[in-house]
Design a protein around this motif. Structure first.
Motif, mmCIF file in Angstrom:
data_model
loop_
_atom_site.group_PDB
_atom_site.id
_atom_site.type_symbol
_atom_site.label_atom_id
_atom_site.label_comp_id
_atom_site.label_asym_id
_atom_site.label_seq_id
_atom_site.Cartn_x
_atom_site.Cartn_y
_atom_site.Cartn_z
ATOM 1 N N GLY A 79 47.818 67.128 37.021
ATOM 2 C CA GLY A 79 49.076 66.724 36.410
ATOM 3 C C GLY A 79 49.083 66.670 34.898
ATOM 4 O O GLY A 79 50.077 66.268 34.292
ATOM 5 N N LEU A 80 48.018 67.071 34.258
ATOM 6 C CA LEU A 80 47.963 67.068 32.805
ATOM 7 C C LEU A 80 48.777 68.233 32.260
ATOM 8 O O LEU A 80 48.813 69.305 32.866
ATOM 9 C CB LEU A 80 46.503 67.205 32.366
ATOM 10 N N GLY A 81 49.429 68.046 31.120
ATOM 11 C CA GLY A 81 50.163 69.126 30.463
ATOM 12 C C GLY A 81 49.203 70.173 29.933
ATOM 13 O O GLY A 81 48.007 69.902 29.750
ATOM 14 N N PHE A 82 49.730 71.365 29.636
ATOM 15 C CA PHE A 82 48.873 72.481 29.249
ATOM 16 C C PHE A 82 48.080 72.198 27.976
ATOM 17 O O PHE A 82 46.876 72.424 27.924
ATOM 18 C CB PHE A 82 49.684 73.778 29.092
ATOM 19 N N LYS A 87 42.717 70.864 25.579
ATOM 20 C CA LYS A 87 41.847 69.966 24.805
ATOM 21 C C LYS A 87 40.725 69.402 25.679
ATOM 22 O O LYS A 87 39.577 69.314 25.248
ATOM 23 C CB LYS A 87 42.659 68.831 24.189
ATOM 24 N N VAL A 88 41.059 69.028 26.901
ATOM 25 C CA VAL A 88 40.049 68.499 27.825
ATOM 26 C C VAL A 88 39.015 69.579 28.138
ATOM 27 O O VAL A 88 37.811 69.321 28.114
ATOM 28 C CB VAL A 88 40.699 67.963 29.120
ATOM 29 N N ALA A 89 39.472 70.792 28.423
ATOM 30 C CA ALA A 89 38.547 71.887 28.748
ATOM 31 C C ALA A 89 37.620 72.196 27.576
ATOM 32 O O ALA A 89 36.409 72.375 27.764
ATOM 33 C CB ALA A 89 39.322 73.135 29.162
ATOM 34 N N LEU A 90 38.167 72.231 26.377
ATOM 35 C CA LEU A 90 37.338 72.501 25.201
ATOM 36 C C LEU A 90 36.301 71.394 25.000
ATOM 37 O O LEU A 90 35.126 71.670 24.742
ATOM 38 C CB LEU A 90 38.207 72.644 23.953
ATOM 39 N N ALA A 91 36.729 70.145 25.149
ATOM 40 C CA ALA A 91 35.809 69.014 24.979
ATOM 41 C C ALA A 91 34.756 68.984 26.081
ATOM 42 O O ALA A 91 33.596 68.664 25.833
ATOM 43 C CB ALA A 91 36.596 67.702 24.965
#
Length: 160
Positions: A79-82, A87-91
């Motif tokens: 449910g996270l926005g794109f 940002k989550v994937a990069l971190a």
């Protein structure tokens, strides 16, 4: 202002130690994306008759793309926005993928003849399997360290 009191020898802001199982799972997740990207890059580079360096660059780029994509898929589904998901994937994945690619490609570069092996040769597949296994072994402690500090895949687990 109230302060949290932690047990002796532990600070209130410290994260619980990450387990090896969680670190191995995070590394396996990373390895999956890296392996797909590596193999696809090598197949494309070989099919187009490219030399080793451009083929390796493509394989590394695709390893990052597929590695990030696997994480993006999960956090978007949660449910996270794109923008936030990116940002989550990069971190979560950048250090893990970078270490994995450094080890993977370093091993391949060091095995005599592996860079020039064709997709139809056992040397190609054997070296690739060995290099990915070595990358897994080196990257798992890195992921354990990051998760233990609330970074890396610990960030992703907030959304599961």
């Amino acid at each position: 202002m109230q302060h949290q009191h932690a047990p002796a020898g532990q600070h209130a802001h410290d994260h619980a130690p990450a387990g090896w199982a969680m670190a191995a799972k995070a590394t396996l997740h990373c390895l999956t994306g890296c392996a797909v990207g590596e193999i696809l890059g090598m197949v494309i580079g070989t099919a187009l008759g490219w030399h080793n360096v451009p083929t390796m660059v493509l394989a590394i780029a695709l390893a990052f793309v597929f590695g990030y994509s696997l994480t993006l898929r999960g956090v978007l589904r949660a449910g996270l926005g794109f923008r936030a998901a990116v940002k989550v994937a990069l971190a979560a994945d950048t250090l893990s993928i970078a270490v994995m690619e450094l080890i993977d490609n370093g091993v391949i570069a060091l095995v005599p003849g592996a860079m020039d092996a064709h997709l139809s040769e056992g040397l190609f597949w054997g070296t690739l399997a060995f290099s990915l296994a070595m990358a897994f072994l080196v990257t798992t402690p890195v992921n354990r360290w990051m998760i233990g500090r609330g970074k890396g895949h610990a960030v992703v687990h907030q959304y599961h």
